[in-house]
Design a protein around this motif. Structure first.
Motif, PDB file in Angstrom:
ATOM      1  N   LEU A 162       0.776  -1.154  -0.078  1.00  0.00           N
ATOM      2  CA  LEU A 162       0.064  -0.040  -0.031  1.00  0.00           C
ATOM      3  C   LEU A 162       0.862   1.057  -0.099  1.00  0.00           C
ATOM      4  O   LEU A 162       0.551   2.361  -0.763  1.00  0.00           O
ATOM      5  N   GLU A 163       2.057   1.397   0.945  1.00  0.00           N
ATOM      6  CA  GLU A 163       2.902   2.138   0.798  1.00  0.00           C
ATOM      7  C   GLU A 163       3.591   2.649  -0.511  1.00  0.00           C
ATOM      8  O   GLU A 163       3.866   3.689  -0.953  1.00  0.00           O
ATOM      9  N   ASP A 164       4.055   1.423  -1.013  1.00  0.00           N
ATOM     10  CA  ASP A 164       4.738   1.444  -2.322  1.00  0.00           C
ATOM     11  C   ASP A 164       3.950   1.924  -3.446  1.00  0.00           C
ATOM     12  O   ASP A 164       4.280   2.814  -4.196  1.00  0.00           O
ATOM     13  N   ALA A 165       2.575   1.501  -3.323  1.00  0.00           N
ATOM     14  CA  ALA A 165       1.703   2.196  -4.462  1.00  0.00           C
ATOM     15  C   ALA A 165       1.640   3.782  -4.269  1.00  0.00           C
ATOM     16  O   ALA A 165       1.448   4.569  -5.121  1.00  0.00           O
ATOM     17  N   ALA A 166       1.673   4.054  -2.924  1.00  0.00           N
ATOM     18  CA  ALA A 166       1.634   5.639  -2.755  1.00  0.00           C
ATOM     19  C   ALA A 166       2.785   6.480  -3.181  1.00  0.00           C
ATOM     20  O   ALA A 166       2.588   7.290  -3.746  1.00  0.00           O
ATOM     21  N   ARG A 167       3.997   5.976  -2.863  1.00  0.00           N
ATOM     22  CA  ARG A 167       5.164   6.450  -3.392  1.00  0.00           C
ATOM     23  C   ARG A 167       5.008   6.562  -4.808  1.00  0.00           C
ATOM     24  O   ARG A 167       5.589   7.342  -5.405  1.00  0.00           O
ATOM     25  N   ILE A 168       4.620   5.524  -5.575  1.00  0.00           N
ATOM     26  CA  ILE A 168       4.709   5.371  -6.866  1.00  0.00           C
ATOM     27  C   ILE A 168       3.746   6.595  -7.355  1.00  0.00           C
ATOM     28  O   ILE A 168       4.164   7.261  -8.595  1.00  0.00           O
ATOM     29  N   ASP A 169       2.727   6.803  -6.882  1.00  0.00           N
ATOM     30  CA  ASP A 169       1.745   7.829  -7.167  1.00  0.00           C
ATOM     31  C   ASP A 169       2.455   9.363  -6.874  1.00  0.00           C
ATOM     32  O   ASP A 169       1.748  10.353  -7.131  1.00  0.00           O
ATOM     33  N   GLY A 170       3.746   9.415  -6.194  1.00  0.00           N
ATOM     34  CA  GLY A 170       4.223  10.522  -5.990  1.00  0.00           C
ATOM     35  C   GLY A 170       4.330  11.087  -4.396  1.00  0.00           C
ATOM     36  O   GLY A 170       4.647  12.177  -4.285  1.00  0.00           O
ATOM     37  N   ALA A 171       3.608  10.270  -3.748  1.00  0.00           N
ATOM     38  CA  ALA A 171       3.430  10.566  -2.037  1.00  0.00           C
ATOM     39  C   ALA A 171       4.762  10.284  -1.430  1.00  0.00           C
ATOM     40  O   ALA A 171       5.520   9.490  -1.607  1.00  0.00           O
ATOM     41  N   GLY A 172       5.146  11.368  -0.617  1.00  0.00           N
ATOM     42  CA  GLY A 172       6.385  11.167   0.179  1.00  0.00           C
ATOM     43  C   GLY A 172       6.101  10.516   1.381  1.00  0.00           C
ATOM     44  O   GLY A 172       5.120  10.033   1.541  1.00  0.00           O
ATOM     45  N   ARG A 173       7.338  10.377   2.307  1.00  0.00           N
ATOM     46  CA  ARG A 173       6.912   9.723   3.632  1.00  0.00           C
ATOM     47  C   ARG A 173       5.938  10.190   4.502  1.00  0.00           C
ATOM     48  O   ARG A 173       5.125   9.487   4.979  1.00  0.00           O
ATOM     49  N   VAL A 174       5.863  11.771   4.631  1.00  0.00           N
ATOM     50  CA  VAL A 174       4.968  12.338   5.375  1.00  0.00           C
ATOM     51  C   VAL A 174       3.450  12.039   4.737  1.00  0.00           C
ATOM     52  O   VAL A 174       2.463  11.635   5.642  1.00  0.00           O
ATOM     53  N   ARG A 175       3.194  12.208   3.504  1.00  0.00           N
ATOM     54  CA  ARG A 175       1.966  12.067   3.025  1.00  0.00           C
ATOM     55  C   ARG A 175       1.592  10.748   3.074  1.00  0.00           C
ATOM     56  O   ARG A 175       0.228  10.318   3.227  1.00  0.00           O
ATOM     57  N   THR A 176       2.582   9.775   2.784  1.00  0.00           N
ATOM     58  CA  THR A 176       2.196   8.208   2.973  1.00  0.00           C
ATOM     59  C   THR A 176       1.623   8.004   4.461  1.00  0.00           C
ATOM     60  O   THR A 176       0.581   7.396   4.951  1.00  0.00           O
TER      61      THR A 176
END
Length: 269
Positions: A162-176
């Motif tokens: 789930l976090e990997d998918a969020a980072r692929i969409d451009g989310a950083g650590r804080v946003r994730t």
């Protein structure tokens, strides 16, 4: 069938022993000054009297209540925020010595709090924070090992995909963390917050040591020091204890399903 009956009997007896002190607290709080010596502890005072509550609030108890609510809210907010950040770092961020540092920090749970009271007091004294709000709140405001442990265990149970998918969409650590991890962690966040509220609301030894002025006195200290002209006013003490108990009881009733669920999940994972 006999075993089940025996089990229920044991549970009922255990429940009675657990509830009986609270039952006595309620009865004593609603007794008049003379009724306390004229009746047995488990007998209600007839007619019920609220004189103890009048004496209690006439002695500045309302101020203690406000102080405790504000301090509990401030410390709880700090503990939850810093515990979230630390737990996420221990659960997801790779850095040298991460696991060793986590277990060393967690091992501080084995140290009784009373052992650290004198060093903490000396630190606050050197910083000029004795009898101040900062000195009262800072030592426990930056997170606790138990809260960090619970949150870390729960964060590790969340699929990394789930976090990997969020980072692929451009989310950083804080946003994730804010958009993915925290919404999925609602049960454990409620549990950590509830435990922090209970611990800080009932805190006694540190507020007693670090504060001396009445305008910074908290509920637990105020109840313990409450006296009348002839000694300890037990009716007023029990009335204060009842008032202090009610918010915690309501808090647990409202959030008990989250607490049970989160403890079960962290234990299984």
């Amino acid at each position: 069938m006999k075993l089940r009956s025996f089990t229920y009997a044991v549970l009922v007896v255990g429940c009675a022993f657990a509830i009986f002190p609270y039952f006595l607290t309620v009865l004593t709080a609603f007794k008049g000054p003379g009724q306390l010596s004229e009746t047995l502890p488990w007998e209600p005072g007839l007619p019920p009297s609220v004189a103890a509550f009048d004496r209690l609030f006439g002695s500045g108890f309302g101020g203690y209540l406000v102080n405790t609510a504000l301090v509990t809210a401030g410390i709880t907010l700090g503990q939850v925020v810093f515990a979230i950040l630390a737990a996420y770092a221990f659960a997801r961020l790779p850095f040298p010595g991460r696991d060793v540092l986590f277990w060393v920090y967690l091992s501080t749970l084995m140290v009784p709090p009373v052992v650290t009271m004198i060093p903490l007091y000396l630190m606050m004294q050197k910083l000029g924070l004795v009898d101040t709000w900062a000195g009262l709140m800072l030592p426990t405001m930056l997170g606790t090992p138990y809260a960090i442990f619970l949150l870390r265990q729960f964060f590790r149970s969340i699929p990394v995909e789930l976090e990997d998918a969020a980072r692929i969409d451009g989310a950083g650590r804080v946003r994730t963390l804010v958009s993915i991890v925290l919404p999925l962690s609602r049960p454990i966040l409620v549990t950590v917050t509830t435990l922090a509220v209970v611990a800080n609301w009932n805190s006694f030894l540190w507020p007693l040591i670090i504060t001396s002025s009445e305008d910074k006195r908290l509920l637990s200290v105020g109840i313990a020091l409450f006296k009348s002209e002839i000694g300890v006013d037990y009716n007023a003490v029990m009335a204060g204890s009842l008032i202090a108990l009610v918010p915690l009881l309501v808090l647990f009733i409202v959030f008990q399903r989250f607490i049970v669920r989160s403890v079960a999940v962290t234990g299984l994972k």
